[in-house]
Design a protein around this motif. Structure first.
Motif, PDB file in Angstrom:
ATOM      1  N   LEU A 112      28.031   5.960  56.485  1.00 26.16           N
ATOM      2  CA  LEU A 112      29.184   5.645  57.325  1.00 26.16           C
ATOM      3  C   LEU A 112      28.777   5.510  58.787  1.00 26.16           C
ATOM      4  O   LEU A 112      29.314   4.681  59.514  1.00 26.16           O
ATOM      5  CB  LEU A 112      30.255   6.729  57.190  1.00 26.16           C
ATOM      6  CG  LEU A 112      30.898   6.858  55.827  1.00 26.16           C
ATOM      7  CD1 LEU A 112      31.964   7.923  55.861  1.00 26.16           C
ATOM      8  CD2 LEU A 112      31.508   5.538  55.407  1.00 26.16           C
ATOM      9  N   MET A 136      34.844  13.204  58.413  1.00 31.82           N
ATOM     10  CA  MET A 136      33.538  13.610  58.939  1.00 31.82           C
ATOM     11  C   MET A 136      33.519  15.095  59.273  1.00 31.82           C
ATOM     12  O   MET A 136      32.561  15.807  58.986  1.00 31.82           O
ATOM     13  CB  MET A 136      33.232  12.817  60.217  1.00 31.82           C
ATOM     14  CG  MET A 136      32.904  11.375  59.954  1.00 31.82           C
ATOM     15  SD  MET A 136      31.455  11.211  58.912  1.00 31.82           S
ATOM     16  CE  MET A 136      30.720   9.764  59.588  1.00 31.82           C
ATOM     17  N   ALA A 191      35.411  17.372  57.917  1.00 33.46           N
ATOM     18  CA  ALA A 191      35.434  18.115  56.660  1.00 33.46           C
ATOM     19  C   ALA A 191      34.034  18.168  56.063  1.00 33.46           C
ATOM     20  O   ALA A 191      33.579  19.220  55.602  1.00 33.46           O
ATOM     21  CB  ALA A 191      36.408  17.471  55.673  1.00 33.46           C
ATOM     22  N   ALA A 192      33.319  17.016  56.098  1.00 34.77           N
ATOM     23  CA  ALA A 192      31.970  16.982  55.539  1.00 34.77           C
ATOM     24  C   ALA A 192      31.082  17.999  56.234  1.00 34.77           C
ATOM     25  O   ALA A 192      30.423  18.826  55.584  1.00 34.77           O
ATOM     26  CB  ALA A 192      31.391  15.573  55.685  1.00 34.77           C
ATOM     27  N   MET A 202      26.595  13.805  49.717  1.00 37.60           N
ATOM     28  CA  MET A 202      27.567  13.877  50.809  1.00 37.60           C
ATOM     29  C   MET A 202      26.910  13.508  52.137  1.00 37.60           C
ATOM     30  O   MET A 202      27.441  12.700  52.911  1.00 37.60           O
ATOM     31  CB  MET A 202      28.075  15.312  50.866  1.00 37.60           C
ATOM     32  CG  MET A 202      29.027  15.523  51.952  1.00 37.60           C
ATOM     33  SD  MET A 202      30.576  15.871  51.220  1.00 37.60           S
ATOM     34  CE  MET A 202      31.341  16.677  52.586  1.00 37.60           C
ATOM     35  N   VAL A 236      27.548  10.341  54.704  1.00 37.26           N
ATOM     36  CA  VAL A 236      27.771  10.430  56.147  1.00 37.26           C
ATOM     37  C   VAL A 236      26.854   9.465  56.872  1.00 37.26           C
ATOM     38  O   VAL A 236      27.273   8.727  57.774  1.00 37.26           O
ATOM     39  CB  VAL A 236      27.547  11.876  56.623  1.00 37.26           C
ATOM     40  CG1 VAL A 236      27.568  11.938  58.138  1.00 37.26           C
ATOM     41  CG2 VAL A 236      28.608  12.784  56.058  1.00 37.26           C
ATOM     42  N   LEU A 291      32.373  21.750  55.518  1.00 36.05           N
ATOM     43  CA  LEU A 291      32.236  22.270  54.157  1.00 36.05           C
ATOM     44  C   LEU A 291      30.767  22.484  53.806  1.00 36.05           C
ATOM     45  O   LEU A 291      30.397  23.501  53.215  1.00 36.05           O
ATOM     46  CB  LEU A 291      32.892  21.320  53.165  1.00 36.05           C
ATOM     47  CG  LEU A 291      34.404  21.202  53.328  1.00 36.05           C
ATOM     48  CD1 LEU A 291      34.971  20.196  52.369  1.00 36.05           C
ATOM     49  CD2 LEU A 291      35.055  22.558  53.120  1.00 36.05           C
TER      50      LEU A 291
END
Lengths: 386, 164
Positions: free
Chosen positions: B72, A155, A157-158, B65, B69, A161
């Motif tokens: 999740l 999470m 890293a997401a 991405m 998230v 980045l």
């Protein structure tokens, strides 16, 4: 201008099949990069040891030069353990999702004036777009490992980045505006007299900061910090899989360093021009790339790790407005056809303002003498704000 | 060769799209989505518009991405296999069918160029020129709408946090 697809061996050039020659080029680059990464791990350990007044690896071979070979053998022969509860597909797919884009990026990089795999009109955009694909792999690895620390690291890293990709792309956009082309080759040719770091110092500083964050290197190694998330997304990976992750990290470091050397330092064009032969050009490129790598190591040993919220607010509240201001000012210069010196003035002023802002926030404030109320201090002792 | 690439890309897009709808696991659905979107990028390259293809990769790579998230954060692993359909599914079906009808209508109404050699290549500088000079006012309006949506989302999120 010679823009033929020329590969490492002259005989490869004779191949008519573009798919086959591209495949061969990829294989050559992958092999060179893997060897380069093995050396980079040795150099990083040596350089960091030097900065910390240690010796670093000394036992295997002269000055420990054979250490990376021993390490590689050890890692390859290690048993790869997969947690029983891990999600099989995400676990294996994450490796490919991180590994493949890192090498695909190298396709568009012109190592010398006529030594690259594939010429492209939009190579800068290609590098940024394909490089950005690998982010999904970090999240997949974090989720697929079925480990709390790995998920937290994924999470982080997401968030990191995605956030730092925006200032990085905007800083590149500022350069593209000045040059008038999104082709790395054209950008290099543009810098035959003055490298772009002179005209766009603010974009350079933003690029450098965002690069360290994109590479997840110290002090921006929040997704993989040992003391916080115990290695982050890589926590459950071992043996050859772990070494593939590490390999990708170093390949990305080479790729971004090359990009910085090409876009801001003039690559093989500045200061000697295109006609000095490919050997000197390659040497010049490598020296400029090495400058970036040494800088990354230097930063690594010099600064402590940031907090998550500091990292995010730095990207969104500091770097993003500065990058947007840079683009706006560049637009003014382009529309009114002002001389290049104005670019230097505006961008340099912005760079100074950014540096002053960072310094004024992180500098250690002089200690205030304690005011005592009875037996306890009236206020907390002067703390270092961050 | 081009035809072969087209069928590979079209197969990727269709398989990905079907996977998004049919797979129960939200994470896998997001993965199928990026497979489908990358296939579309491949089609753009076949159509000689590299700029669109790269922007597709750049934008949707990040978008998927963020979707992951959300998947999740809003679902739990042991709930992933449960059937997820609410009372509003007829409305959803009507909206989807209407969109399909609109696309089919557009497809039949458009006069497609039959000869691939007659397709004009648009350099990406021309796209920028069209966006920022000729159609700058609609472009600005679209940006403003997106900005308002962004600010609205932030305000809604902030209020929810304050209520707790």
């Amino acid at each position: 201008m010679m823009r033929a697809v020329i590969l490492a061996a002259p005989s490869v050039d004779a191949l008519d099949n573009p798919a086959l020659s591209a495949l061969l080029g990829l294989i050559v680059i992958t092999l060179i990069m893997t060897l380069g990464v093995m050396f980079a791990t040795w150099y990083e350990r040596k350089a960091v040891a030097r900065m910390q007044q240690r010796l670093g690896p000394m036992r295997v071979g002269p000055w420990g030069l054979l250490q990376p070979i021993a390490d590689t053998l050890k890692l390859v022969s290690k048993e790869g353990v997969r947690p029983a509860s891990a999600d099989r597909i995400a676990w294996d797919l994450s490796l490919a999702a991180i590994f493949v884009p890192a090498f695909l990026v190298l396709v568009a990089i012109p190592f010398t004036a006529d030594w690259f795999v594939s010429p492209m009109d939009l190579s800068l955009l290609y590098i940024l777009a394909v490089g950005g694909l690998s982010f999904i792999g970090f999240l997949l690895a974090g989720w697929g490992s079925d480990n709390k620390y790995a998920l937290l690291g994924g999470m982080r890293a997401a968030a990191q980045l995605i956030s730092y990709e925006i200032p990085m792309i905007l800083s590149m956009l500022a350069v593209v505006m000045v040059v008038g082309s999104a082709d790395v080759y054209r950008i290099i040719l543009y810098q035959d007299v003055v490298p772009l770091i002179v005209w766009q110092p603010l974009a350079f500083i933003i690029f450098l900061t965002a690069t360290i964050a994109e590479l997840e290197r110290q002090p921006f190694d929040i997704p993989t910090g040992e003391s916080e998330v115990a290695g982050g997304v890589f926590i459950e990976y071992s043996g050859i899989r772990w070494s593939l992750f590490q390999l990708t990290g170093y390949v990305n470091m080479y790729a971004y360093s090359l990009l910085g050397a090409f876009v801001f330092l003039g690559g093989w064009e500045w200061p000697f021009g295109t006609d000095i032969g490919w050997g000197y050009q390659l040497l010049l490129t490598m020296v400029k790339m090495a400058l970036f790598i040494v800088f990354f190591l230097w930063v690594r040993t010099s600064f402590p790790r940031l907090r998550v919220d500091q990292l995010m607010s730095y990207a969104w509240k500091v770097l993003l407005p500065f990058a947007l201001a840079q683009i706006f000012l560049n637009g003014l210069v382009l529309v009114y056809d002002l001389p290049d010196v104005v670019l230097l003035a505006t961008s340099g002023g912005g760079a100074l303002a950014l540096c002053w802002l960072v310094y004024s926030v992180v500098r250690v404030k002089p200690r205030q003498p304690l005011r005592m109320v009875g037996n306890v201090p009236a206020t907390a002792p002067g703390s270092v704000s961050g | 060769m081009t035809l072969l690439f087209f069928y590979v890309m079209a197969g990727t897009i269709l398989a990905g799209a079907l996977g998004v709808v049919l797979v129960r696991n939200t994470v896998y659905a997001a993965l199928f989505l990026i497979m489908s979107l990358l296939g579309v990028a491949g089609l753009y390259i076949l159509l000689s518009s590299e700029f669109l293809a790269l922007v597709q990769v750049l934008v949707y790579g990040g978008a998927v991405m963020v979707l992951l998230v959300f998947a999740l954060m809003l679902t739990r692993v042991h709930e992933l296999d449960k059937k997820m359909s609410g009372d509003q599914w007829p409305l959803g079906a009507v909206a989807a069918l209407a969109l399909l009808g609109a696309f089919i209508g557009m497809w039949t109404q458009t006069d497609w160029p039959r000869d691939p050699d007659q397709v004009t290549l648009v350099p990406f500088a021309t796209i920028g020129d069209a966006l920022f000079n000729r159609w700058s006012v609609p472009f600005e309006i679209v940006s403003l709408v997106l900005l308002v949506a962004l600010a609205g989302a932030i305000i809604i999120a902030m209020q929810e946090e304050g209520e707790r």
